[in-house]
Design an enzyme around this catalytic site. Structure first.
Site, short mmCIF file in Angstrom:
data_model
loop_
_atom_site.label_atom_id
_atom_site.label_comp_id
_atom_site.label_asym_id
_atom_site.label_seq_id
_atom_site.Cartn_x
_atom_site.Cartn_y
_atom_site.Cartn_z
N TYR A 310 0.84 -1.19 0.00
CA TYR A 310 0.00 0.00 0.00
C TYR A 310 0.88 1.24 0.00
O TYR A 310 1.80 1.37 0.79
CB TYR A 310 -0.92 -0.01 1.22
CG TYR A 310 -1.72 1.25 1.43
CD1 TYR A 310 -2.49 1.78 0.39
CD2 TYR A 310 -1.73 1.93 2.63
CE1 TYR A 310 -3.22 2.93 0.55
CE2 TYR A 310 -2.48 3.08 2.83
CZ TYR A 310 -3.22 3.57 1.78
OH TYR A 310 -3.96 4.73 1.95
N CYS A 311 0.59 2.18 -0.92
CA CYS A 311 1.29 3.45 -1.00
C CYS A 311 2.78 3.21 -1.15
O CYS A 311 3.20 2.47 -2.02
CB CYS A 311 0.94 4.31 0.22
SG CYS A 311 1.52 6.03 0.12
N LEU A 312 3.64 3.80 -0.30
CA LEU A 312 5.07 3.59 -0.43
C LEU A 312 5.46 2.14 -0.19
O LEU A 312 6.47 1.67 -0.70
CB LEU A 312 5.83 4.50 0.54
CG LEU A 312 5.82 5.99 0.23
CD1 LEU A 312 6.67 6.73 1.24
CD2 LEU A 312 6.34 6.25 -1.17
N GLY A 314 3.86 -0.26 -1.42
CA GLY A 314 3.73 -0.84 -2.74
C GLY A 314 4.91 -0.53 -3.63
O GLY A 314 5.36 -1.37 -4.42
#
Length: 582
Positions: A310-312, A314
């Site tokens: 998720y987000c960073l 990812g």
């Protein structure tokens, strides 16, 4: 003044630190103090942007004539601004003199919107900075922000006999005391404003099964008699606490997956301090993702792992997947699939966050982090609030300080306030290498001195963007199609960066766009984001069931008895200790 002691990582993305250059310790110290005064914003970058805009505007008589004509039309009442602004929805704003305040304000918005855009010759980044700054300054002077120009505030004060204004003043006093209190002083929060991990949020049952100096790894207790063989490993962003994906029971992505028969593991990042200043991106890769994958591999008995970022988290997972699929960085684990949730891999169009990223801005931010050893979570949160100042700053201040109302607390707001720190080296490497230079997308990124190429990823991918994402704009997320030849299923969810991901089944007003699996498989060649959007099908409801079915299709359908928690080795109950660090 401090002297920085930085380890040099071969092939690291960050250039030689300024503190290693003779005479620059004084420069860093002075910049760090200036950055404290400006909130990390570079006054040099700001002045360069405005000089670029102003000088090109001065050399554009035609543009200035258009602006003059627009001003004359507004003064003559010929041009009436279109008022589409939630701040002025109340019917009281349509009565004189408040309607005149709104018209004047919207005319000013239109004028400066025209004045700061479309000036030929201005560098695109400078034009964006000037336009954004103009919007922020105008929002400060919105008639909704002031007592005598806001009819809603005046009516509330009259109806309450002035009590609303007294309550607002008390709210302001309490908030000021909390902000000015020394770090070691306990100041009570507003009643009901805090959701405590392990009590109100992050309550899905589980055990911490592994820990090192950077992460705790949580395995969640099975809730079905049989489970899929392939474990699901979730890598959250390290900017905030992990429990965005395990909020309250009704909107916990972790709980949903466990209830569907998946064995779920979650990284919980340690909250670093000044002693961790030298931790870099390689450390987050090796001690974070790779270490967790090895544990997931053991837990699943060698079964391939569904990896989710998720987000960073990812972004880091994409780096790890490229490293594994290249065969040059060790196996660590077999991957059944990769799911990237609101995660960028190409930072050439990062959205409004890019306004804060250029060489001058990073020089000031590096100096601030050099002085502290980390970037404080509140400093990062201030940047995000600035992107949504209309709603997160001015409208909130109007409600709480002028009308005496407190926003109803919820789990997402509480998580958003539970910030973390970011080590100097890691955040500097991330900002310079990924955000500023776009090394990952352009083939220059290295891990442990070896190159990382996203084109090496062959594992099937499920990629989620969200429609109103200002942190990871969905068209930027979509660019993974240009970087990897792996099979990619792309989904566009309604909502923003957080709410679009926390999109549980049954949540009202949720939907997503996707292509049927058969269409995805038969697609030939690249489709632009707009082409994809025009041909995608809209489905009402949560994207979670769609994704869970995709996970099942990309793994064996065999169900087995749940593995023992930590294979018999547990360190303590979830949510662990790292999530409670402040």
């Amino acid at each position: 003044m401090k002297t920085a002691q930085l380890k040099v990582v071969p092939g690291a993305a960050t250039p030689s630190p300024e503190s290693e250059q003779p005479g620059n310790t004084l420069d860093l110290y002075l910049r760090s103090q200036m950055a404290r005064l400006t909130g990390g914003v570079s006054p040099i970058a700001m002045s360069l942007a405005f000089q670029d805009w102003w000088q090109h505007l001065a050399a554009s008589p035609g543009k200035r004539s258009e602006l003059a004509a627009q001003s004359l039309a507004a003064l003559a009442g010929v041009a009436k601004p279109v008022v589409e602004d939630s701040r002025f929805d109340n019917a009281a704003w349509r009565q004189w003199p408040f309607s005149q305040y709104v018209n004047s304000f919207k005319q000013a918005e239109q004028f400066w919107g025209q004045a700061t855009t479309g000036v030929r010759g201005v560098a695109p980044h400078h034009a964006e900075v000037v336009a954004f700054t103009a919007r922020q300054l105008l929002d400060m002077y919105s008639p909704s922000n002031y007592l005598w120009t806001n009819p809603e505030v005046l009516r509330a004060a009259a109806a309450s006999g002035g009590r609303s204004l007294i309550d607002g003043a008390l709210n302001w006093r309490r908030d000021l005391c909390r902000r000015l209190a020394p770090p070691d002083m306990a100041v009570p929060e507003p009643t009901g404003s805090s959701y405590v991990p392990g009590q109100d949020v992050a309550v899905t049952p589980g055990q911490v099964i592994y820990s090192n100096e950077l992460i705790e790894l949580i395995q969640y207790s099975p809730q079905t008699e049989k489970v899929y063989r392939e474990p699901v490993l979730i890598v959250p962003s390290w900017i905030m606490k992990y429990y965005i994906l395990d909020l309250s029971p009704h909107n916990s992505l972790v709980r949903y997956l466990v209830q569907q028969g998946h064995t779920v593991l979650m990284l919980s990042w340690r909250n670093p301090d000044q002693h961790d200043r030298n931790m870099g991106m390689d450390d987050y890769l090796q001690l974070g993702v790779f270490a967790a994958l090895e544990q997931a591999d053991q837990l699943g008995g060698g079964a391939p792992v569904h990896a989710v970022g998720y987000c960073l988290g990812g972004t880091l997972l994409a780096i790890a997947a490229a490293a594994i699929d290249s065969g040059e960085h060790g196996q660590h684990a077999k991957l059944a699939s990769i799911s990237l949730l609101a995660a960028q891999t190409d930072f050439s169009e990062p959205g409004e966050l890019g306004l804060f990223i250029d060489d001058s801005e990073l020089a000031f931010l590096d100096a601030l982090m050099w002085d502290q050893g980390y970037l404080d979570g509140d400093q990062m949160a201030a940047s995000f609030q600035l992107l949504h100042a209309r709603d997160l700053v001015w409208s909130r201040m109007m409600r709480e300080y002028l009308m005496g109302e407190r926003s109803a607390p919820n789990d997402l707001m509480s998580w958003n306030a539970d910030s973390t720190r970011l080590p100097f080296r890691m955040h500097s490497e991330y900002l310079h290498g990924l955000f500023l230079r776009n090394d990952l997308a352009e083939g220059r990124y290295t891990a442990q001195g070896k190159p990382i190429a996203l084109s090496d990823i062959r594992t099937p991918m499920f990629v989620v963007g969200t429609e109103r994402d200002h942190v990871s704009p969905w068209r930027s997320v979509y660019k993974i199609h240009l970087l990897s030849g792996a099979p990619i299923d792309f989904v566009l969810a309604s909502g923003g960066h957080n709410a679009g991901i926390v999109s549980e089944p049954g949540h009202a007003n949720r939907s997503y766009r996707s292509h049927p699996a058969s269409t995805q498989a038969q697609a030939a060649g690249y489709s632009s984001p707009d082409e994809w959007l025009n041909s995608a099908e809209r489905t009402e409801g949560s994207w979670w069931p769609h994704w869970q079915q995709w996970l099942v299709r990309h793994a064996g359908r065999e169900r087995v008895a749940p593995p023992a928690m930590g294979l018999g080795r547990v360190l303590g109950p979830a949510p662990g200790n790292f999530v409670l660090q402040h």
